[in-house]
Design a protein around this motif. Sequence first.
Motif, PDB file in Angstrom:
ATOM      1  N   ASP A  89     -13.764   4.305 -17.068  1.00 19.24           N
ATOM      2  CA  ASP A  89     -14.554   3.234 -16.402  1.00 19.24           C
ATOM      3  C   ASP A  89     -14.700   3.847 -14.706  1.00 19.24           C
ATOM      4  N   GLN A 108     -16.971  -2.201 -20.078  1.00 20.87           N
ATOM      5  CA  GLN A 108     -17.829  -1.321 -19.429  1.00 20.87           C
ATOM      6  C   GLN A 108     -18.401   0.094 -20.346  1.00 20.87           C
ATOM      7  N   ARG A 162     -21.874   1.230 -19.960  1.00 18.91           N
ATOM      8  CA  ARG A 162     -21.992   2.365 -18.786  1.00 18.91           C
ATOM      9  C   ARG A 162     -21.393   3.519 -18.955  1.00 18.91           C
TER      10      ARG A 162
END
Length: 394
Positions: A132, A174, A177
């Motif tokens: 992350d 996440q 992402r």
Amino acid sequence: MTRLRPLLVTVALSLIASTAVLFAAPPSTAAPAAFKHPGVLVNKAQLDFARQQVQSGAQPQTAAYNAMKGSSYGALSYTPKPRAIVECGSNSNPNNGCSDERNDALAAYTHALLWYFTNDDRYAKKAIQIMDAWSAVLQDHTNSNAPLQTGWSGASFSRTGELIKHTYGGSWAQRGRFENMLRTVYLPEVRNGAGCKNGNWELIMTDAAIGIAVFLDDKAAFDKAVSIWRGRLPGYVYQTTDGAWPKAPSTCSSKDTREEIVAYWQGQSTFSNGLAQETCRDFGHTGWGLTAATHVAETAWHQGVNLYGEAGKRLTDGYYFHTRYETGTAVPSNLCGGTVKLGLGAVSEIVYNHYHNRLGQQMPTTLAYTESKRPAGANYFFAWETLTHANNPR
């Protein structure tokens, strides 16, 4: 003698069958209909076997596990150092985030493995924290070493993401992402190969590309990685069946004369089975090329594509050629002027596991070298392979 005849016939037939599997397996030509997960370098059966070995105290896995857990990469206090732009010149000079990114990717993979082996979710959360941290800020890799740097780090990050995504049931908010970072920052840098750079570049980049492809369930990227590998391996490890001199890699069309090939092969003009394009540069870079080629074949194997079979003797000859000098064979005068730079590294665990433990091929020189490097540690883009692959044909 009469009693021995049936046994000899049985052995002969067995050897013929093994050879047929090893060298005549029909190649798969495309990505599977559905990817198998986890399936980047390691699969669940391998991980379960290795974990069982550690739980029972068996070697060499237990020593390898202890080395991993005791390493700086495995510390729960590990702190990532992400940045938006990673700038890496030749030999990582300048080194603006290069070592940090490689180390963070290796630490993330280490924690993902520790999660699986311990079932302690603190390790999974640490792996996620590292992933992350990078996905929050990374935008690009720049300068001359950018493709290689992307390959080094992308290989480890794809393995990490694969393990966490498919074995950890906790939250990874996440994840999308991180997937987008691999898709838009890493994959475009590595997917099209390295042209006429030294071969370890393209093989490392392809190692990252195929890992990212499996993690993202991207069939087109998988097929592209396999195609690059098929075009590079004959241009990296020589076989006498290639002709009087080595082939040019498929991404390097400018090398089309013997003189150009000799120059590309570090001035080596005598060719024999197993010689690599970087042998006369040094064994360290050659080891990177060989193990990256093996990583691609191992990931493909888990997805039902038998690149090992397509490689035939090329991979095993490549390892034999170099491990024999590492284990004391005298260097002939017609090889690199009679002097080589040793230091192949702990790169032979996976290839030995496949050809010997899965297929039964005898590789005593490669075995001796492999055992001398156990337990294999972590370096640039390969980590803890004694733990995950020693005596583990699953």
